[in-house]
Every structure is written in structure tokens, then in C-alpha cells.
Design an enzyme around this catalytic site. Sequence first.
Site, PDB file in Angstrom:
ATOM      1  N   ARG A 174       6.239   6.144  -9.325  1.00  0.00           N
ATOM      2  CA  ARG A 174       5.263   5.063  -9.427  1.00  0.00           C
ATOM      3  C   ARG A 174       4.344   5.299 -10.613  1.00  0.00           C
ATOM      4  O   ARG A 174       4.121   6.437 -11.017  1.00  0.00           O
ATOM      5  CB  ARG A 174       4.378   5.038  -8.175  1.00  0.00           C
TER       6      ARG A 174
ATOM      7  N   ASP B 285       0.282   3.900 -11.486  1.00  0.00           N
ATOM      8  CA  ASP B 285      -0.834   3.181 -10.878  1.00  0.00           C
ATOM      9  C   ASP B 285      -1.188   1.920 -11.653  1.00  0.00           C
ATOM     10  O   ASP B 285      -0.813   1.762 -12.819  1.00  0.00           O
ATOM     11  CB  ASP B 285      -2.068   4.087 -10.852  1.00  0.00           C
TER      12      ASP B 285
ATOM     13  N   ARG C 134      -5.024  12.170 -14.686  1.00  0.00           N
ATOM     14  CA  ARG C 134      -6.347  11.562 -14.877  1.00  0.00           C
ATOM     15  C   ARG C 134      -7.469  12.494 -14.434  1.00  0.00           C
ATOM     16  O   ARG C 134      -8.556  12.488 -15.026  1.00  0.00           O
ATOM     17  CB  ARG C 134      -6.408  10.217 -14.149  1.00  0.00           C
TER      18      ARG C 134
END
Lengths: 249, 249
Positions: free
Chosen positions: A50, A52, A198
Site C-alpha cells: 500500500r 498512504d 515519514r
Amino acid sequence: MPRYRLTIEYDGIGFHGWQIQAGLPTVQAALETALFAITGDPTPVTGSGRTDTGVHALGQVAHLDTRRDWTPDRLMGALNAHLRPQPISVLRVEQTHPQFHARFDARRRRYRYRILNRRAPPALATGRLWHRPQPLAADLMHAAAQALVGRHDFTSFRAAECQAKSPLRTLDLIHVHRQGEEILIDLAARSFLHHQVRNIVGTLVPIGQRLRPVAHMAEVLAARNRVAAGQTAPPDGLYLVDIAYEERT
Amino acid sequence: MPRYRLTIEYDGIGFHGWQIQAGLPTVQAALETALFAITGDPTPVTGSGRTDTGVHALGQVAHLDTRRDWTPDRLMGALNAHLRPQPISVLRVEQTHPQFHARFDARRRRYRYRILNRRAPPALATGRLWHRPQPLAADLMHAAAQALVGRHDFTSFRAAECQAKSPLRTLDLIHVHRQGEEILIDLAARSFLHHQVRNIVGTLVPIGQRLRPVAHMAEVLAARNRVAAGQTAPPDGLYLVDIAYEERT
């Protein structure tokens, strides 16, 4: 059924990430809608993983099966025609062996994080990088980041909602350098925890600002506590660059 | 009245170019609206020149006068705050001598044109480059372009609506090279005719595709006839890079 491997570029702005979610625009949903229009069959697409909401991809990889044979060339052309004007572009289509799995066969994922480090906000790259107006020392950020290379418990950099069974990950590489007004942070690993990149970037920034010493990064890692790390950097600056796969014989 | 020199970045998408036009969003209008909000005075802004609808700037230069003294720092911060969320960013503000003129004192303007040369359309840079899927030979384009360097009558590359008195211009430099999937065309001249860069690019592309020989460019120049040149390349790929000024004593 022939299996195809796709390499995909997309702009994270406007998508609720890669994965299908009912009623929300996602990259996977856009691809499956285009494939249904082209083939007339429901055609699930399996991505390498995935991304985000707001995260971009330069080389996401996915696989899919079709009932009929397509030349890779025609499938690529048809997909790009149907995807227009959505900001998703299929860069390559290859027919692959029927056991190829975009997620499980991935051996190395590379990410890049882009920080615009100048006083003035971006006019041309809004949503495509993180604007940090205070001067950042790339060399200090690079030195601090080296504490993360290798196999570690990355609990400090893991989102609360991370679904991975283990917080152990092996970071192969992290490289920080300045290119003009930008600070570029390149990372490579077999896999990453949710928000790991992040949260690492958010911890590096105060080190680059000299608000924290270089040794701070090793302390955050050793703490195994999300509270020890910095803020989660916004998705805007994050790019899935490419994915390397095992060669099969 | 103190005079200020601004260096400005903007995204051409969404603006009807630089110059004020009644009822249309333009970069000059956005700057003057912000300045009126900040100073309370109507404050005309003089740019180094116009840019067309859709053309971007990395370093447009303009000057303006204010009734009150501002520190350059405060003026820059106030402008960027008022311009938000429009894609215009003031990169630098300097107080300059009262005779400085952004248009008349400009000695060298640099432009860059970006072509995305790969089969797949762009997902991340839509509106910011020209997509040409057929392979382009940058070396042939570069060789052909050298015929344009120097002082010439550029009638073949001039828009019908061009308001310049003379079609004579001196092209200081044109350089074509490939950078990954992009073909970059860099040009420098004291000034350019209307659509000159875009018409040059539109003439170079069939040479890069080998549909026309390298010698074609010199023939088009010699024809002094707009019909001889290629299509006008779209504004999407065009960037005003920077402007050099005469040093005053």
C-alpha cells in the site's frame, strides 16, 4: 491465464492511497475499473504494497491475470487511454510467469523523501514535497541516519495502526544529501513498517536544524517507543521509487 | 519612494499569463492585489516581460515602489502570506536603486523547455512538460539548433500577433540534452519574440524524430516565413528560468 506485471507512476494528490476502499478514489480502484472496461472481466490487481493518501509513486509494481492473451503493448496502451485524465500512468507492462507475486516476491523497496529547504513556499511543486523554511544541514542528517542501517527493532518509528507482526526490519540504506534547494532522503529495505519513512524523516529534521544532536537518532531507535521520535512528516514529499524482485529460474 | 526588486516563481497552470487582463486571473494581478492588501496603496508591478497562459517561471523579476519603507524580509513574508494558496511564490525581495527597471535593464533572459520523451504519459508532471512519445535524438536536435545562434531575422519563429518592431534577435545560446526520460532545451538571449521559443521547439522535434534532416533548421531560419517552421509547442513545458541585469555603478 496469462499474468502481467505492471510498473506504475502516480500522483498521490487526489487519491486515498493505493488500496481499494469503498466509495473513495484509490489507485487500485482506478486500475481495476480501467481493466474491467478493457477486458469485460473483473480483474483484481495486486500491488507490491500500500501507499498512504498523498504518497506518490514513480515505480509501483502490481500483477494481474487476464482471461484472454494481450500483447503487453496493447494492454499498456489501453490502460493509459482508459486511465486518462487521472494522474496514473502505466510505464511498463510485461508478461510474467504465473507464480510472480508483486508483494511476496519483492526483495527491495526504494523510497525517496523530498524536502524543499528555502524560505519561500513552493509554487511549482505544491503537494509534492515538504516545505521546511529553516536551514537544514544535510551532512548532520546523513550522519545521524546511519544509526538506523541494519536489522533493528523500529518500534519508535512505527505507526500505532501498523499491522505488521514484528517491528524488526532491516534497513539496507539511508542516504541524505542536498541538491540545490532540496534535501533528498533515499532509503532502501526489503520492507518498511507503516509510516516508518515519514517518522524517520520527522526525526531527522530537528537534527538538521541543530535542535538535536546527531546522537539523538540512535537514542530514539534504542528507546523502542513512538513517543521518542519526531513528528510524522507529511505524505507530500514521499515517493515510492522502485521495487527490485528476485530473479527466478 | 523606495523601489524593490522581486524574484518570483509561479505555476502557469491556472493563470492567463503574467500580464493584467480585465476579469482574468493573471500573475501580475495577483501580486498587485496582495500589495494593495499589504500597503493600502495601489502598487503597480512591472515585470521583466510577459509570459503566456500556461508558461511557468522559476525566476521572473519585477519591480515596484511603495510609499512606506519596508524591510525586504517583511515585504517578502507579507507577500507570500497574502498570495497563498495561489501558486505564486516570492523567492527574494531586495531594495534597489530608484532607476532599476525590470524590463528595460534586463540583459539576458534564460528559458528552459522540458519534453517528456517516453511512451507513457506523465502522471506527476501533467501541465509541466510536453509529452512526445516517439523517440527523440537529442544530439541531432542540438546540432540543428546551432544554426540559430547569433544575430538573425527570426520571422519564421515569430507569432502573427508579435508586437516587436523588429524580427532581429540575437540568440546567445541554445543547448539540447537528454536527462533520463526528458529532453531539456536551454536558451538564452537578451530578448525573445512572441512564441519564439515554442516555435523553435516545435521545429526541433521532427528533427529529433528524424522526419527532417539537421539542415532543416537553417532552411527554416533562412525562409523568414512562419509557414516554414513547425507547430508551436504547448506552453506546458516552458519555464522562464532567470534574468540577468546590468550592473550599475
